[in-house]
Each structure stands twice: as C-alpha cells, then as structure tokens.
Design a protein around this motif. Structure first.
Motif, PDB file in Angstrom:
ATOM      1  N   PHE A  13       0.849  -1.197   0.000  1.00  0.00           N
ATOM      2  CA  PHE A  13       0.000   0.000   0.000  1.00  0.00           C
ATOM      3  C   PHE A  13       0.876   1.235   0.000  1.00  0.00           C
ATOM      4  CE2 PHE A  13      -2.983  -3.161   1.652  1.00  0.00           C
ATOM      5  CZ  PHE A  13      -4.057  -2.927   0.810  1.00  0.00           C
ATOM      6  N   SER A  16       1.605   2.977   3.290  1.00  0.00           N
ATOM      7  CA  SER A  16       2.043   2.108   4.373  1.00  0.00           C
ATOM      8  C   SER A  16       3.558   1.950   4.362  1.00  0.00           C
ATOM      9  CB  SER A  16       1.385   0.741   4.222  1.00  0.00           C
ATOM     10  OG  SER A  16       1.955  -0.158   5.136  1.00  0.00           O
ATOM     11  N   ALA A  21       1.636  -5.997   2.358  1.00  0.00           N
ATOM     12  CA  ALA A  21       0.449  -6.602   2.980  1.00  0.00           C
ATOM     13  C   ALA A  21       0.275  -8.030   2.481  1.00  0.00           C
ATOM     14  CB  ALA A  21      -0.781  -5.773   2.655  1.00  0.00           C
ATOM     15  N   GLY A  42      -4.695  -9.269  10.112  1.00  0.00           N
ATOM     16  CA  GLY A  42      -3.612  -8.512   9.503  1.00  0.00           C
ATOM     17  C   GLY A  42      -2.656  -9.331   8.643  1.00  0.00           C
ATOM     18  N   CYS A  43      -2.947 -10.611   8.427  1.00  0.00           N
ATOM     19  CA  CYS A  43      -2.001 -11.463   7.688  1.00  0.00           C
ATOM     20  C   CYS A  43      -2.110 -11.285   6.184  1.00  0.00           C
ATOM     21  CB  CYS A  43      -2.195 -12.928   8.054  1.00  0.00           C
ATOM     22  SG  CYS A  43      -3.709 -13.628   7.359  1.00  0.00           S
ATOM     23  N   LYS A  45      -5.178 -11.733   4.268  1.00  0.00           N
ATOM     24  CA  LYS A  45      -6.170 -12.550   3.575  1.00  0.00           C
ATOM     25  C   LYS A  45      -7.233 -11.709   2.862  1.00  0.00           C
ATOM     26  CE  LYS A  45      -8.112 -13.753   8.034  1.00  0.00           C
ATOM     27  NZ  LYS A  45      -7.322 -12.752   8.816  1.00  0.00           N
ATOM     28  N   TYR A  56      -8.667  -4.192  -5.431  1.00  0.00           N
ATOM     29  CA  TYR A  56      -7.274  -3.734  -5.426  1.00  0.00           C
ATOM     30  C   TYR A  56      -6.563  -4.400  -6.586  1.00  0.00           C
ATOM     31  CZ  TYR A  56      -7.862  -2.689  -0.365  1.00  0.00           C
ATOM     32  OH  TYR A  56      -8.284  -2.235   0.851  1.00  0.00           O
ATOM     33  N   GLU A 162     -15.150 -13.455   5.671  1.00  0.00           N
ATOM     34  CA  GLU A 162     -15.605 -13.622   7.059  1.00  0.00           C
ATOM     35  C   GLU A 162     -17.120 -13.505   7.176  1.00  0.00           C
ATOM     36  OE1 GLU A 162     -13.424 -13.470  10.092  1.00  0.00           O
ATOM     37  OE2 GLU A 162     -11.513 -12.854   9.227  1.00  0.00           O
TER      38      GLU A 162
HETATM   39  P1  ATP Z   1      -8.351  -9.043   9.277  1.00  0.00           P
HETATM   40  O1  ATP Z   1      -8.683 -10.450   9.623  1.00  0.00           O
HETATM   41  O2  ATP Z   1      -8.071  -8.200  10.486  1.00  0.00           O
HETATM   42  O3  ATP Z   1      -9.301  -8.429   8.318  1.00  0.00           O
HETATM   43  P2  ATP Z   1      -6.495  -9.617   7.117  1.00  0.00           P
HETATM   44  O4  ATP Z   1      -5.688 -10.844   7.260  1.00  0.00           O
HETATM   45  O5  ATP Z   1      -7.661  -9.698   6.230  1.00  0.00           O
HETATM   46  O6  ATP Z   1      -6.918  -9.096   8.545  1.00  0.00           O
HETATM   47  P3  ATP Z   1      -5.636  -7.387   5.548  1.00  0.00           P
HETATM   48  O7  ATP Z   1      -6.893  -6.625   5.801  1.00  0.00           O
HETATM   49  O8  ATP Z   1      -5.472  -8.005   4.220  1.00  0.00           O
HETATM   50  O9  ATP Z   1      -5.473  -8.505   6.655  1.00  0.00           O
HETATM   51  O10 ATP Z   1      -4.406  -6.453   5.877  1.00  0.00           O
HETATM   52  C1  ATP Z   1      -3.062  -6.847   5.677  1.00  0.00           C
HETATM   53  C2  ATP Z   1      -2.140  -5.685   6.007  1.00  0.00           C
HETATM   54  O11 ATP Z   1      -2.331  -4.629   5.074  1.00  0.00           O
HETATM   55  C3  ATP Z   1      -2.375  -5.075   7.377  1.00  0.00           C
HETATM   56  O12 ATP Z   1      -1.121  -4.753   7.924  1.00  0.00           O
HETATM   57  C4  ATP Z   1      -3.194  -3.832   7.081  1.00  0.00           C
HETATM   58  O13 ATP Z   1      -2.949  -2.846   8.049  1.00  0.00           O
HETATM   59  C5  ATP Z   1      -2.684  -3.430   5.713  1.00  0.00           C
HETATM   60  N1  ATP Z   1      -3.727  -2.763   4.912  1.00  0.00           N
HETATM   61  C6  ATP Z   1      -4.914  -3.312   4.533  1.00  0.00           C
HETATM   62  N2  ATP Z   1      -5.619  -2.461   3.778  1.00  0.00           N
HETATM   63  C7  ATP Z   1      -4.874  -1.322   3.680  1.00  0.00           C
HETATM   64  C8  ATP Z   1      -5.071  -0.045   3.011  1.00  0.00           C
HETATM   65  N3  ATP Z   1      -6.167   0.196   2.295  1.00  0.00           N
HETATM   66  N4  ATP Z   1      -4.080   0.868   3.153  1.00  0.00           N
HETATM   67  C9  ATP Z   1      -2.952   0.608   3.863  1.00  0.00           C
HETATM   68  N5  ATP Z   1      -2.723  -0.563   4.499  1.00  0.00           N
HETATM   69  C10 ATP Z   1      -3.664  -1.515   4.411  1.00  0.00           C
END
Ligand code: ATP
Length: 360
Positions: A13, A16, A21, A42-43, A45, A56, A162
């Motif tokens: 991102f 970021s 990510a 935050g992994c 997924k 995206y 989810e």
């Molecule tokens: P959760 O179960 O909490 O939804 P996740 O496994 O689905 O988590 P993601 O939402 O894919 O994780 O996020 C992965 C990483 O990317 C995280 O560190 C998050 O902070 C970052 N991230 C996600 N979306 C964005 C965005 N739009 N801009 C900047 N960083 C992002």
C-alpha cells in the motif's frame, strides 16, 4: 466452474511504511473447489481476496481466471459474487429486491428476474421470504439473503469475506454447513476468508495458512492438521504444543528425540529436515495426542498441572514441564480421573506415531 491462479502476487500500500500486505503469493484454486485463506488478523487474507475481486490491483504478479489474465480488469467485468461480514444488504428494500439487485443492473427481464430470485431464495432455504423487510430477519437469515444475492447472478466464482463473524456460535456452525451445502450444489469455485481455524477445517477442500502476508502452507484440512509445515502452522491450527527436544538419531523419514525426564520418542519428519544427532528438533504434539500418566512412569515428560478445564468431550490440562523457555504443555485428555487437580504432579506420554517435526 473456473480455476483461479495467483502467480507471485504482492501488494504494497502506497501510504504504508510497513512490509508488503501480501508478499509473493502463488497458488492455484481448482474449478469448483472451496478454498480458504486462513490466518490471524492482519495477515493479508482480505487484501488477497480483494485482489481476486478486483477492488485492489496487485503491485506485482498476475491473477488468472480459467487461464485468462484478469490482473487489471475492473471488478464488474470479473463476474464474481461477493459476500461480506456485514452482509451489505439494502435495509430499506425487501428480501426479493435485494436479491434481484444484480439482475436489475444486468438488465435481466422481469419474468426471468422473479423466477431466478425465487430459485435463489429456495437454494438458501428462504422460500416465501421475498416480501419481508431486511430488518425483520435474523442475522443468519440476512447472511443467507446475502448469499442468495451473490448466487443469483450465477457468478463464475464466489468470494466470501468472514461471512459468519457477526453470528453467534451456534448459528455460525449451522450457517457454515449451509454455505458448504449450497456451494456444493451450485459447484461454484469459492474463496473463503476466515481467522477461525475450526471453520476453515470444517468447510474447506484446501486451506492456505497465511502469516505476515505470506503463505505458510497449502493443504487439505488433514494435511495442515497432521503435517504442519512449520511451528506457526502447528500452533495456529489446533493449538499444537511445539517442544524443542534434542535429536538422538535421525533418518530420512523420522527422528528420535530425548525426553527431558529420560527416555526417547520417535517423530515423523518428511525428508528428516536435515537433522542430525545433537541438533534440536521442534516437535509438534497435538493436545489430544498426549496421554496422562503417573509422574513416576517411565518415558514420560514430568510436570505439574497449572490449569484444568472440563469441556465435556475431554479435559484440557495445562502442565508446566519446567523447561527453561517457561514451557507449558496443553493436553486434551479423555478419562481423566476426578482426583487429578491443579497442583498435582503428572507424567505426559507422547503418542509416537502422531508426533511431527516442524520447521522453525
Ligand atoms: P483481518 O482479519 O483483520 O481483516 P487480514 O488478514 O484480512 O486481517 P488485511 O486486511 O489483508 O489482513 O491487511 C493486511 C495488512 O495490510 C495489514 O497490515 C493492514 O494494516 C494493511 N492494509 C490493509 N488495507 C490497507 C489499506 N487500504 N491501506 C494501507 N494498508 C492496508
């Protein structure tokens, strides 16, 4: 039915400063498969799923549907159905209007629309609910409306993020069975995102376990459970105990390790992991593969019970085994004598044919 391919897909991102990510993910999902992305918050997924949906675009890498490159194709050109955690239904419309939405956008005729909406509602066992308002439905029913809305357009692929998180425990279990039944009947290739390992195990044909943007292991529920690739997967799936034990002998398929209180036990290791006598092996032992024994029995790990929970099916014991790393072992034992209590000394017997050596 269509297969999906992710080839070296990464997402970074712009704003970021953190690591990517999604970091170099390569995987193939078979036509008609129910495939789950599983991992802690935050992994990466959701980001992976959003790249498949087209919300995206990857920073690098390629995404293909049935061999066709869709990496930079707009979401509405991908022919996917999405189901979200918060259902994303229109609260002021009826159930039928919600389900019909995608057909209206696609300019399907009125007659076809009402037939297909009725079919989709029957598919999710909500026949006769078409005229109801969304706020007159329970959470589980709302989620089934969301599923009907995604299925009614006959998507090439179903993407579920989810979808059960807002339901209570019992409804979650019922609805996961329903989702899988509907998916099997429709035969739609599906990608499911969850952080709940029990849900992933119960529903999936295969699971990709993710951590810190990377795929740690891809396999059937049985594979990731019985043959975890590394310590993270072992601990995340079924809360395995990962014990550091010195290797006494090793060959191509198994190693033998020394137990802290004396004695040895063998553990499976795919290719031996290149371990040799004197090395330390990480041995994964599932709570249900450890039996309770007397503290003075031979070939046991000795420890003291620090917590005890009766769950009905088994008794979960936490046992302090007094290793330097503050080692505690979790045991799920059936037939635990009533007299066993917190503070007692016990022996733990590892079931040799179930132990598995994992990578760090
Ligand atoms: P959760 O179960 O909490 O939804 P996740 O496994 O689905 O988590 P993601 O939402 O894919 O994780 O996020 C992965 C990483 O990317 C995280 O560190 C998050 O902070 C970052 N991230 C996600 N979306 C964005 C965005 N739009 N801009 C900047 N960083 C992002």
């Amino acid at each position: 039915m269509i297969d999906v391919e992710l080839e070296s897909v990464s997402k970074r991102f712009a704003r970021s400063a953190e690591a990517a990510a999604v970091d170099d993910v390569t995987l193939t999902i078979g036509a008609g498969e129910f495939f789950t992305l599983l991992g802690p918050s935050g992994c990466g997924k959701t980001t992976t799923l959003r790249m498949v949906a087209g919300f995206y675009f990857p920073t690098v890498g390629h995404i293909r549907f049935g061999g066709q490159d869709v990496t930079r194709l707009a979401p509405n050109k991908r022919d996917t159905g999405m189901v979200f955690q918060n259902y994303a239904l229109f609260p002021h419309m009826t159930v039928a209007q919600n389900v019909a939405y995608g057909l209206k956008v696609r300019k399907v005729s009125r007659a076809d629309t009402s037939r297909r909406v009725a079919e989709a509602l029957a598919q999710v066992h909500l026949d006769g609910y078409g005229a109801r308002r969304i706020d007159e439905l329970s959470g589980g029913q709302q989620q089934r409306v969301a599923l009907a809305r995604a299925l009614v357009i006959r998507p090439r692929m179903l993407l579920l993020d989810e979808p059960l998180s807002n339901l209570d425990a019992k409804l979650r279990e019922e609805t996961r069975t329903e989702i899988r039944r509907i998916q099997r009947e429709a035969g739609t290739t599906s990608i499911y995102v969850t952080h709940d390992q029990a849900e992933a195990m119960a529903m999936s044909d295969r699971i990709a376990v993710m951590q810190a943007g990377r795929v740690q292991q891809i396999g059937t529920p049985r594979e990731v459970y019985h043959q975890p690739a590394n310590a993270f997967v072992a601990r995340f799936i079924g809360r395995s105990n990962v014990l550091s034990l010195p290797v006494t002998t090793a060959d191509a398929t198994r190693v033998e390790v020394a137990l802290p209180g004396g004695g040895h036990v063998a553990a499976g290791a795919p290719d031996g992991h290149g371990l040799r006598a004197g090395d330390t092996a990480l041995v994964s032992a599932r709570p249900e593969h450890i039996a309770l024994a007397g503290p003075d029995d031979p070939d046991v790990i000795r420890g003291r019970v620090t917590a005890l929970e009766f769950t009905g099916m088994a008794t979960h014991l936490t046992v302090d085994i007094g290793t330097e790393d503050g080692g505690e072992v979790t045991v799920a034992a059936v037939d635990v004598p009533d007299r066993v209590d917190v503070g007692d000394r016990v022996g733990l017997r590892l079931s040799a044919d179930r132990l598995w050596v994992v990578r760090p």
